[in-house]
Design a protein around this motif. Sequence first.
Motif, PDB file in Angstrom:
ATOM      1  N   GLU A  35       0.853  -1.182   0.000  1.00 35.30           N
ATOM      2  CA  GLU A  35       0.000   0.000   0.000  1.00 35.30           C
ATOM      3  C   GLU A  35       0.887   1.230   0.000  1.00 35.30           C
ATOM      4  OE1 GLU A  35      -3.184   0.101  -0.268  1.00 35.30           O
ATOM      5  OE2 GLU A  35      -3.802  -1.957   0.165  1.00 35.30           O
ATOM      6  N   LYS A  36       0.472   2.245  -0.711  1.00 33.27           N
ATOM      7  CA  LYS A  36       1.261   3.464  -0.774  1.00 33.27           C
ATOM      8  C   LYS A  36       1.111   4.244   0.521  1.00 33.27           C
ATOM      9  CE  LYS A  36       1.973   7.661  -3.472  1.00 33.27           C
ATOM     10  NZ  LYS A  36       1.530   8.477  -4.632  1.00 33.27           N
ATOM     11  N   ILE A  37       2.238   4.666   1.086  1.00 33.06           N
ATOM     12  CA  ILE A  37       2.212   5.511   2.267  1.00 33.06           C
ATOM     13  C   ILE A  37       1.854   6.930   1.839  1.00 33.06           C
ATOM     14  CG2 ILE A  37       3.550   6.461   4.182  1.00 33.06           C
ATOM     15  CD1 ILE A  37       2.976   3.485   4.427  1.00 33.06           C
ATOM     16  N   ARG A  38       0.846   7.497   2.491  1.00 36.64           N
ATOM     17  CA  ARG A  38       0.391   8.850   2.164  1.00 36.64           C
ATOM     18  C   ARG A  38       0.535   9.820   3.338  1.00 36.64           C
ATOM     19  NH1 ARG A  38      -2.150   8.590  -2.693  1.00 36.64           N
ATOM     20  NH2 ARG A  38      -2.919   6.545  -3.348  1.00 36.64           N
ATOM     21  N   LYS A 306      -3.085   1.442   6.768  1.00 34.40           N
ATOM     22  CA  LYS A 306      -2.181   0.883   5.755  1.00 34.40           C
ATOM     23  C   LYS A 306      -1.519   1.974   4.916  1.00 34.40           C
ATOM     24  CE  LYS A 306      -6.215   0.287   2.777  1.00 34.40           C
ATOM     25  NZ  LYS A 306      -7.149  -0.685   2.168  1.00 34.40           N
ATOM     26  N   ASN A 307      -2.050   3.188   4.961  1.00 38.74           N
ATOM     27  CA  ASN A 307      -1.476   4.311   4.212  1.00 38.74           C
ATOM     28  C   ASN A 307      -0.743   5.294   5.116  1.00 38.74           C
ATOM     29  OD1 ASN A 307      -4.583   4.037   2.701  1.00 38.74           O
ATOM     30  ND2 ASN A 307      -2.717   3.543   1.588  1.00 38.74           N
ATOM     31  N   THR A 308      -0.580   4.938   6.391  1.00 34.33           N
ATOM     32  CA  THR A 308       0.035   5.839   7.370  1.00 34.33           C
ATOM     33  C   THR A 308       1.221   5.164   8.035  1.00 34.33           C
ATOM     34  OG1 THR A 308      -2.132   6.840   7.825  1.00 34.33           O
ATOM     35  CG2 THR A 308      -0.388   7.222   9.443  1.00 34.33           C
ATOM     36  N   GLY A 342       1.513   1.064   7.579  1.00 36.91           N
ATOM     37  CA  GLY A 342       1.999   0.707   6.253  1.00 36.91           C
ATOM     38  C   GLY A 342       1.952  -0.784   6.009  1.00 36.91           C
TER      39      GLY A 342
END
Length: 362
Positions: A35-38, A306-308, A342
């Motif tokens: 998953e992309k970290i944003r 999952k993005n943090t 993440g």
Amino acid sequence: MSVSLDRRTFLSGSSVALSSMLFANSANAKPKRKEKIRHFIYVNLRGGPSQMDTFDAKPDHSNGGGVKGIKTAMKNVYFAESYEGLADFSEHMALVHTSSRIGAHELGRYYVGTGGFLPNPAQVQPGLCSIAGWALAEEKESDLPKVVSLGGSLSAGFLGNEFSPYSMKPGQNKLKVDEDWRTRLIRSESLRDEYMKHSANAHLDQIKEELRHGRKATQLSLGISNRVFELSGESPQTIEAYGKGIGQSFLQARRLIQAGVPSIEIPYGGWDTHQNNVERCRNLSEPLNKGLCQLLKELKVMGLLKNTMVMIAGDFGRTPRINANAGRDHYPMNTPILLIGGNLSGQHIGQSSKDGLSLENA
């Protein structure tokens, strides 16, 4: 100052440990869809927390100070008993053991907070939150700042003003204006634009950058996006679930993440425990555990965990042996960094010895 490196190249260099957090999985990670970290949250435990009383407890050794351990999903890792709730999320964590010889607070904070640099007057290094803001910011324009600090942070260094932390207290909306100020802001913006049409300096890059930041500040003050800085819209039940003090910082961080802010720093001081270490660490740990657990629960429910990436670190570690004042002194040779979110899956990178005095496999 402009930066010619692309974001991925900058973060993958040896200059910052942040690269492994934002763009890569450890070789020990279990295969799973990436998953992309944003979003990035840096919980800065100022003063240097005792690893034995937080995330590297030694319940079976006298150096552990009598603190009970909570088993985690990470191999050979026990959390101190105050972090029972946090240990439930350990399958989404990695504990990384780092080591240095920097045992002074300001230098240690700078060293950890820049990813391994010491102060250099020739070039001011950006803090991790500014690096993350630069790496994770979307290309689309937003009124909101790219980096927010809930109590002070390192500067953006050579990355420039666009990635400088916007400092505030949780729930403090310094940008809200009444109708009279709205009218004045709109008028001053119009007058400034008209003046710059005829200014000989209008073509200068520095002037253009200042104007752009001025317009963004005006838009943020006039728009509704500044309401993200307020906590008054949250229910009493939610506010209670996060707790007071540091808990309100975690609640503010959740609101900022929902609004799309890429990078947030949460300072939390008081960890310089040269005296009465066990009790002081317990008093600091309980509200930290409560607020952080609530944040992780809500991010997981919202599908944002999952993005943090959450990073928890302090100035340095503390001595495994307890001193004559029932405290622990500075010990940079074992400075654990806890990562949460993440694609992490319970990794343990490096390991401290049974007595906590040395690192093995680090």
